[in-house]
Write a protein that holds these residues in place. Structure first.
Motif, mmCIF file in Angstrom:
data_model
loop_
_atom_site.group_PDB
_atom_site.id
_atom_site.type_symbol
_atom_site.label_atom_id
_atom_site.label_comp_id
_atom_site.label_asym_id
_atom_site.label_seq_id
_atom_site.Cartn_x
_atom_site.Cartn_y
_atom_site.Cartn_z
ATOM 1 N N SER A 1 -41.191 -31.654 -9.390
ATOM 2 C CA SER A 1 -39.893 -32.666 -9.530
ATOM 3 C C SER A 1 -39.919 -32.859 -11.177
ATOM 4 O O SER A 1 -40.881 -32.642 -11.737
ATOM 5 N N PHE A 2 -38.678 -33.124 -11.517
ATOM 6 C CA PHE A 2 -38.708 -33.404 -12.891
ATOM 7 C C PHE A 2 -37.797 -34.655 -12.965
ATOM 8 O O PHE A 2 -36.664 -34.904 -12.420
ATOM 9 N N PRO A 3 -38.272 -35.597 -13.952
ATOM 10 C CA PRO A 3 -37.666 -37.002 -13.768
ATOM 11 C C PRO A 3 -36.233 -37.083 -14.784
ATOM 12 O O PRO A 3 -36.384 -36.677 -15.956
ATOM 13 N N SER A 4 -35.118 -37.173 -14.144
ATOM 14 C CA SER A 4 -33.875 -37.222 -15.089
ATOM 15 C C SER A 4 -33.303 -38.638 -14.765
ATOM 16 O O SER A 4 -33.666 -39.506 -14.240
ATOM 17 N N PRO A 5 -32.214 -38.884 -15.738
ATOM 18 C CA PRO A 5 -31.735 -40.330 -15.754
ATOM 19 C C PRO A 5 -31.132 -40.666 -14.147
ATOM 20 O O PRO A 5 -31.070 -41.642 -13.771
ATOM 21 N N GLU A 6 -30.809 -39.648 -13.566
ATOM 22 C CA GLU A 6 -29.944 -39.801 -12.006
ATOM 23 C C GLU A 6 -31.415 -40.014 -11.037
ATOM 24 O O GLU A 6 -31.058 -40.518 -9.853
ATOM 25 N N GLY A 7 -32.590 -39.563 -11.248
ATOM 26 C CA GLY A 7 -33.542 -39.594 -10.501
ATOM 27 C C GLY A 7 -34.499 -38.277 -10.474
ATOM 28 O O GLY A 7 -34.363 -37.358 -11.546
ATOM 29 N N LEU A 8 -35.225 -38.277 -9.447
ATOM 30 C CA LEU A 8 -36.127 -37.038 -9.482
ATOM 31 C C LEU A 8 -35.451 -35.870 -8.895
ATOM 32 O O LEU A 8 -34.829 -35.827 -7.963
ATOM 33 N N VAL A 9 -35.241 -34.652 -9.818
ATOM 34 C CA VAL A 9 -34.831 -33.510 -9.326
ATOM 35 C C VAL A 9 -35.682 -32.401 -9.218
ATOM 36 O O VAL A 9 -36.829 -32.481 -9.876
ATOM 37 N N PRO A 10 -35.263 -31.058 -8.635
ATOM 38 C CA PRO A 10 -36.302 -29.921 -8.644
ATOM 39 C C PRO A 10 -36.825 -29.647 -10.199
ATOM 40 O O PRO A 10 -36.116 -29.286 -11.062
#
Length: 252
Positions: free
Chosen positions: A142-151
């Motif tokens: 996963s990858f931490p983005s401002p929206e949450g964890l993404v692939p």
């Protein structure tokens, strides 16, 4: 850096104060990230936009730079490579003299690709099934983005591995290539070095295997539940950078 210093383009609390402390002490440091999509200069520029000055490319180690260093020990310039990844990774590979192609590649390099398509995954799969070597920049699912964890890159690598039936050679954390590169740039020994990260399975586990001290910040992917459930435990745990800064400031 993702999940420790920032999320996306948003600086996490205490980021600027953290660098002020590093420069004031002074404490040598390297910023090591499994994100392969950007070059060292890209990160220098990003930090400058966040009003952090004094950072140079020598302060940056990425899974992309570590991947290029590894490939240089395995393949000569001119080797044909197919890349699933960002522009930074592609520029680094091209700068090392490799030929980036869409067919007949000898090596498939897979990292985080924010423009992933079925066609790209199909090409990578067919090349690996035809005999191309499969290299993965890092295993982060996963990858931490401002929206949450993404692939993350690990999710893309898992897709290609499942489709091709071939496991990749992984370069980034928790593999030692990343930590060795960081220690070389610091000129430091593991026992005198602290690894600050937000992932137990990559940052903390990889650092502990090499004998580094470890500090986990809870601003990335881990939760209180995942920390309790983990067999790997960091030496220190902080809610975020402000608490870490307070602890470092108390040291003489």
């Amino acid at each position: 850096m993702d999940g420790v210093l920032w999320r996306g383009s948003q600086a996490l609390p205490g980021m600027r104060e953290f660098f002020e402390l590093l420069f004031a002490r002074p404490l040598d440091f390297v910023l090591a990230t499994n994100n392969s999509s950007r070059t060292q200069q890209d990160y220098v520029d990003k930090l400058a936009r966040m009003e952090v000055s004094g950072i140079h490319p020598r302060h940056i180690v990425t899974s992309g730079t570590a991947t290029v260093s590894y490939l240089k020990t395995q393949y000569p310039a001119g080797t044909r490579m197919y890349v699933l990844g960002g522009g930074g990774l592609k520029r680094m590979l091209a700068g090392a003299g490799y030929e980036l192609v869409g067919a007949c590649a000898e090596v498939v390099v897979c990292g985080i690709d924010f423009a992933l398509t079925y066609e790209k995954a199909q090409t990578a799969t067919l090349l690996i099934r035809a005999g191309a070597r499969f290299i993965g920049t890092n295993p982060d699912p996963s990858f931490p983005s401002p929206e949450g964890l993404v692939p993350g890159a690990g999710s893309i690598i898992a897709l290609i591995e499942a489709a091709s039936g071939q496991p990749p050679t992984i370069i980034g954390k928790p593999e030692r290539a990343m930590f060795d590169a960081a220690l070389r740039q610091l000129g430091a020994r593991p026992e005198e070095t602290l690894m600050i990260g937000d992932r137990i399975g990559t940052d903390i586990a990889g650092a502990q295997m090499l004998g580094l001290q470890t500090a986990l910040v809870m601003t990335g992917v881990e939760t209180e539940e995942s920390l309790r459930a983990s067999d790997v435990q960091p030496d220190m745990v902080f809610a975020g950078l402000p608490e870490l800064i307070e602890a470092l400031s108390a040291l003489h």
